[in-house]
Design a protein around this motif. Structure first.
Motif, mmCIF file in Angstrom:
data_model
loop_
_atom_site.group_PDB
_atom_site.id
_atom_site.type_symbol
_atom_site.label_atom_id
_atom_site.label_comp_id
_atom_site.label_asym_id
_atom_site.label_seq_id
_atom_site.Cartn_x
_atom_site.Cartn_y
_atom_site.Cartn_z
ATOM 1 N N ASP A 169 0.828 -1.205 0.000
ATOM 2 C CA ASP A 169 0.000 0.000 0.000
ATOM 3 C C ASP A 169 0.865 1.259 0.000
ATOM 4 O O ASP A 169 0.562 2.248 -0.694
ATOM 5 C CB ASP A 169 -0.927 -0.001 1.225
ATOM 6 C CG ASP A 169 -2.005 -1.068 1.138
ATOM 7 O OD1 ASP A 169 -2.354 -1.446 -0.001
ATOM 8 O OD2 ASP A 169 -2.466 -1.537 2.188
ATOM 9 N N THR A 170 1.965 1.233 0.762
ATOM 10 C CA THR A 170 2.890 2.380 0.768
ATOM 11 C C THR A 170 3.537 2.554 -0.595
ATOM 12 O O THR A 170 3.671 3.680 -1.094
ATOM 13 C CB THR A 170 3.973 2.194 1.843
ATOM 14 O OG1 THR A 170 3.342 2.068 3.125
ATOM 15 C CG2 THR A 170 4.930 3.372 1.861
ATOM 16 N N ALA A 171 3.922 1.434 -1.210
ATOM 17 C CA ALA A 171 4.542 1.501 -2.539
ATOM 18 C C ALA A 171 3.579 2.095 -3.560
ATOM 19 O O ALA A 171 3.979 2.910 -4.409
ATOM 20 C CB ALA A 171 4.989 0.109 -2.980
ATOM 21 N N LEU A 172 2.295 1.716 -3.474
ATOM 22 C CA LEU A 172 1.309 2.276 -4.396
ATOM 23 C C LEU A 172 1.093 3.761 -4.119
ATOM 24 O O LEU A 172 0.834 4.549 -5.043
ATOM 25 C CB LEU A 172 -0.001 1.504 -4.287
ATOM 26 C CG LEU A 172 0.065 0.021 -4.696
ATOM 27 C CD1 LEU A 172 -1.276 -0.654 -4.511
ATOM 28 C CD2 LEU A 172 0.534 -0.118 -6.139
ATOM 29 N N ASN A 173 1.212 4.159 -2.858
ATOM 30 C CA ASN A 173 1.120 5.586 -2.527
ATOM 31 C C ASN A 173 2.267 6.376 -3.157
ATOM 32 O O ASN A 173 2.110 7.550 -3.487
ATOM 33 C CB ASN A 173 1.129 5.782 -1.008
ATOM 34 C CG ASN A 173 -0.212 5.480 -0.372
ATOM 35 O OD1 ASN A 173 -1.222 5.361 -1.061
ATOM 36 N ND2 ASN A 173 -0.229 5.330 0.947
ATOM 37 N N PHE A 174 3.422 5.718 -3.315
ATOM 38 C CA PHE A 174 4.543 6.375 -3.999
ATOM 39 C C PHE A 174 4.136 6.776 -5.413
ATOM 40 O O PHE A 174 4.473 7.862 -5.881
ATOM 41 C CB PHE A 174 5.754 5.432 -4.069
ATOM 42 C CG PHE A 174 6.505 5.278 -2.768
ATOM 43 C CD1 PHE A 174 6.064 5.881 -1.594
ATOM 44 C CD2 PHE A 174 7.658 4.509 -2.702
ATOM 45 C CE1 PHE A 174 6.757 5.731 -0.396
ATOM 46 C CE2 PHE A 174 8.362 4.356 -1.521
ATOM 47 C CZ PHE A 174 7.913 4.965 -0.369
ATOM 48 N N TRP A 175 3.425 5.887 -6.090
ATOM 49 C CA TRP A 175 3.001 6.187 -7.467
ATOM 50 C C TRP A 175 1.981 7.321 -7.480
ATOM 51 O O TRP A 175 2.034 8.195 -8.357
ATOM 52 C CB TRP A 175 2.422 4.922 -8.122
ATOM 53 C CG TRP A 175 3.484 3.938 -8.513
ATOM 54 C CD1 TRP A 175 4.226 3.163 -7.688
ATOM 55 C CD2 TRP A 175 3.928 3.668 -9.840
ATOM 56 N NE1 TRP A 175 5.122 2.412 -8.412
ATOM 57 C CE2 TRP A 175 4.954 2.691 -9.738
ATOM 58 C CE3 TRP A 175 3.570 4.127 -11.101
ATOM 59 C CZ2 TRP A 175 5.614 2.178 -10.850
ATOM 60 C CZ3 TRP A 175 4.212 3.620 -12.221
ATOM 61 C CH2 TRP A 175 5.231 2.664 -12.093
ATOM 62 N N THR A 176 1.067 7.306 -6.514
ATOM 63 C CA THR A 176 0.092 8.401 -6.411
ATOM 64 C C THR A 176 0.808 9.716 -6.136
ATOM 65 O O THR A 176 0.503 10.758 -6.749
ATOM 66 C CB THR A 176 -0.916 8.112 -5.283
ATOM 67 O OG1 THR A 176 -1.565 6.869 -5.539
ATOM 68 C CG2 THR A 176 -1.951 9.229 -5.188
ATOM 69 N N ALA A 177 1.788 9.676 -5.241
ATOM 70 C CA ALA A 177 2.538 10.884 -4.901
ATOM 71 C C ALA A 177 3.311 11.397 -6.112
ATOM 72 O O ALA A 177 3.367 12.613 -6.350
ATOM 73 C CB ALA A 177 3.490 10.599 -3.747
#
Length: 798
Positions: free
Chosen positions: A394-402
């Motif tokens: 989930d954190t890794a996917l947040n990286f893409w959103t960021a």
């Protein structure tokens, strides 16, 4: 005889200790010859100088007091306050060029290079008259090729019209040709490799007896010494064909030739890899000659080939395993995101970008990790690099959103939209200023990058809505340009009589094919810094603005290594390079003025260039260039600044393409000085107000419009000082002539774990702990586009 040689050698340049009495001249001459590596018997020896930056220069050595007689005389009379009164400059004369370097920059000096081992050939020339001596050589209108007798005609542009002059080659060495005027006094040198191969061969054949095998061998050895290995091989083949009995005698030469040629091909292959030209490098491996090649070279070729095979296997494994692991994810929302992200990764996966997945590839078979953890390692590594991966998906996917939000922020000019984006970023779990700082170097281009497959130059209009004046520049990209590879960049300023694209061609095109910048992996841009119809450079603010904005725009469109940006120029462009380089030293890794002159501003600004390397090229007969430039350059050399001044003997106003290999070798050694903790600068124009991590504004009225008087030789204004230093105890001291001061800070400069104190003009203005600020960092990056120097704190003082 000794006295005559001495007076000829140093008539223009003062050696140390020239205050000796006339009675000691003979002894001094003898000592001078020994210093240069010359014996009185006449065996020619030379020296080798290695500079702190790694540059090696070879030639006859002589310590001198000043670049000109007048300066040498002044320096000799200096008192003890002078920083280095004893022969601070070293002259290295290689026959065609005098290289001047600061003695303080020399780390190794070798006086034992035997030039008598070089093959040298003489050409007889018929001369007549020769009473007229050229004192100045302007631009060439036309130059014919040399004929087999070593003669050519050079047509010069003079105040009285065109002047055709006949020249002849008198000596051919592996490094240079000596050329004289046949009907006038004009002596100069040309690099041997600058002559067409067929013409060089014809001239050499005029100097030997083709029926004498030993003279033919001498020619073949000459080619080896000149680095012309294909020509040497052809010469040896001819000897073996015409004199089969000499086959055994030349065996050693041929073996050495094969080794040298193989090493040359290997070096070229490595250069292609370094430049990110992997298709060409792999093609070169398939065509590499393997017969009679040393085991050492073959081993290196196999290692490079194996490295490419491993890279190819890694790319294929990453593509396969990402899909395989994705199939184990059950959540449809997460799966849809992974599918979209996998498409991007697969599309952009290549030899340059696969390193981002190295942590994933090392751990993809680790049974202790779940599929989600492995995918987190892969997709976080793609965004923040393999050294900064996380295992929470989930954190890794947040990286893409960021990352998407950050790109929107950087592409927006609306303050409210940027504030909304920052609010989103601050609420995303796992996203911090530190994480964003890791993302920025790996971001896609912020602005559209019109990359062309045909490697031709193209123009770009800067689209900054806040631009004060229209700005455009031309671009020439290297072969196999890849946005995942980081490229050094040359900012090339044209002379007033040439176009920007012709300036790009000097650096990057050769006979309608790729030239040095394209082969060696450099981006070249040429800003339109001159106003329409402008013939001379006038130290104008518009030129500075055009260059700075072009650099910032290019950094947002292309993968530019901001630590390796070089400012260069010819003629008028060199004049501008002197001024802009000293005015904005924190932008560049080095400056290369070619056939240019310093300005009145440089007389004040030369100390601004303390941490900025210079490679200056000019001609002995180009106007009064050396005498003019010496007023500034002599000071820089005496203080040990990183300066090379190359003066071509007997040459005038030219573009000096012969120096291009040396220029690229020099640039390969340079890096921008990023984080000085001591800054001492002078400011004469409001635009010259940012240095490294400090900016000052709101100056006294007298420097808003500095007046240049006395024919561009003097400025009628007093410079405003800027003195900033970071001292022990985490204290920053600032003294500035501006009323507003802005500091951009990072952990490389100050300690965030300790309280920082800022004192301006002796008064404490700040005393607190620093907190990284995402808004300040993104705002600064949006402005400058500098991925290699990021600041996460901004302090403003009014």
């Amino acid at each position: 005889m000794t006295e005559r040689i001495f007076s000829k050698s140093v008539s223009r340049y003062h050696c140390a200790n020239l205050h000796f009495k006339r009675a000691s001249v003979i002894l001094l001459a003898y000592l001078f010859l020994l210093v240069q590596g010359l014996s009185p018997a006449g065996n020619v020896r030379a020296g080798e100088v290695e500079l702190k930056n790694g540059t090696i220069i070879r030639g006859e050595l002589a310590p001198i007091l000043g670049l000109t007689d007048a300066l040498a005389a002044k320096i000799q009379g200096k008192g003890p306050e002078d920083p280095d009164p004893a022969a601070p400059i070293l002259m290295v004369d290689n026959g065609i060029i005098r290289y001047f370097v600061p003695r303080r920059s020399v780390v190794r000096l070798n006086n034992d290079q035997d030039l008598s081992l070089l093959e040298t050939f003489q050409l007889n020339q018929q001369t007549s008259g020769r009473q007229h001596m050229l004192k100045e050589v302007g631009s060439y209108i036309d130059v014919t090729d040399f004929d087999e007798y070593g003669r050519r005609t050079v047509t010069l542009k003079t105040s009285k019209g065109q002047l055709p002059l006949l020249q002849g080659v008198t000596e051919i060495t592996p490094h240079h040709l000596k050329v004289i005027g046949l009907k006038h006094q004009w002596e100069l040198g040309l690099r041997t490799t600058s002559i067409k191969h067929e013409i060089l061969k014809a001239m050499l054949n005029r100097t030997i007896d083709p029926l004498n095998p030993n003279e033919r061998i001498a020619v073949a050895r000459f080619y080896i010494q000149a680095g012309l290995y294909l020509q040497a091989a052809e010469a040896f083949d001819g000897i073996e064909r015409d004199f089969p009995e000499y086959k055994e005698k030349i065996t050693t030469f041929v073996k050495d030739l094969r080794t040298l040629h193989s090493q040359q091909l290997l070096d070229e292959l490595k250069q292609r890899r370094k430049a990110g030209q992997h298709q060409l490098a792999q093609l070169a491996i398939t065509k590499f000659p393997t017969n009679n090649v040393s085991q050492s070279i073959l081993r290196q070729i196999r290692e490079i080939e194996d490295d490419y095979l491993r890279g190819h296997d890694q790319i294929e494994k990453a593509k396969f395993r990402l899909g395989e692991l994705e199939a184990e994810v059950k959540d449809p929302t997460t799966k849809n995101l992974l599918q979209a992200y996998r498409r991007e990764v697969i599309t952009q996966l290549n030899f340059e970008s696969v390193e981002r997945l190295s942590a994933f590839l090392n751990l993809e078979s680790d049974d202790s990790l779940s599929a989600r953890e492995k995918l987190a390692i892969a997709y976080s590594g793609w965004i923040v690099g393999a050294a900064n991966v996380v295992t929470d998906l989930d954190t890794a996917l947040n990286f893409w959103t960021a990352r998407a939000q950050i790109l929107d922020y950087l592409r927006s000019e609306e303050e409210k939209q940027q504030e909304a984006i920052l609010e989103v970023l601050n609420k995303l779990e796992g996203i911090s200023t530190a994480i964003v700082k890791q993302m920025i170097p790996l971001l896609p281009p912020v602005l559209e990058a019109p990359v062309r497959d045909n490697a031709e130059a193209f123009s770009i209009q800067v689209t900054d809505p806040n631009a004060e004046v229209p700005v455009s520049y031309s671009v020439l990209l290297p072969i196999e340009y890849n946005p995942h590879h980081i490229y050094p960049m040359i900012v090339a300023l044209r002379p007033s009589h040439r176009t920007a694209k012709s300036e790009l061609s000097w650096w990057g095109r050769f006979k309608n094919g790729p030239g040095q910048s394209q082969r060696r992996g450099y981006i070249v841009i040429s800003p339109e810094y001159l106003q329409k119809g402008q013939q001379d450079y006038h130290d104008n603010v518009t030129a500075h603005y055009a260059v700075i904005q072009s650099i910032r725009d290019a950094r947002k469109r292309f993968s530019v290594d901001s630590d390796r940006i070089f400012l260069a120029g010819h003629g008028t462009g060199a004049d501008a390079a002197f001024d802009i380089g000293m005015s904005h030293p924190s932008l560049f890794a080095g400056v290369i003025p070619i056939a240019g002159k310093t300005s009145a501003f440089n007389l004040h600004y030369w100390k601004n260039a303390k941490h900025l390397p210079w490679y200056i090229v000019g001609g002995e007969l180009d106007r009064d260039t050396l005498a003019h430039n010496s007023l500034v350059v002599n000071r820089m050399m005496r203080y040990g600044y990183d300066v090379i001044y190359a003066e071509y003997k007997g040459r005038g106003y030219e573009n000096y393409y012969e120096e291009i290999h040396n220029l690229f070798n020099w640039m390969d050694l340079q890096q921008r000085f990023k984080y000085p903790k001591e800054i001492e600068k002078k400011i004469l124009r409001p635009i010259d107000n940012r240095f490294y991590w400090v900016r000052t504004e709101k100056f006294p009225p007298q420097i808003m419009r500095p007046k240049i008087v006395n024919g561009n030789k003097r400025i009628q204004a007093r410079p405003v000082p800027l003195n900033v230093s970071i001292k022990v105890g985490n204290v920053i001291y600032v003294r500035s002539g501006g009323k507003i001061t802005t500091l951009w800070l990072s952990p490389e400069l100050v300690d965030y774990d300790e309280r920082l104190e800022v004192r301006i003009g002796g008064k404490r203005k700040f005393n607190d702990f620093l907190r990284p600020d995402m808004d300040a960092m993104l705002d600064d990056f949006q402005n400058r586009g500098d991925r290699q120097k990021l600041f996460d704190v901004r302090l403003d003082f009014f």
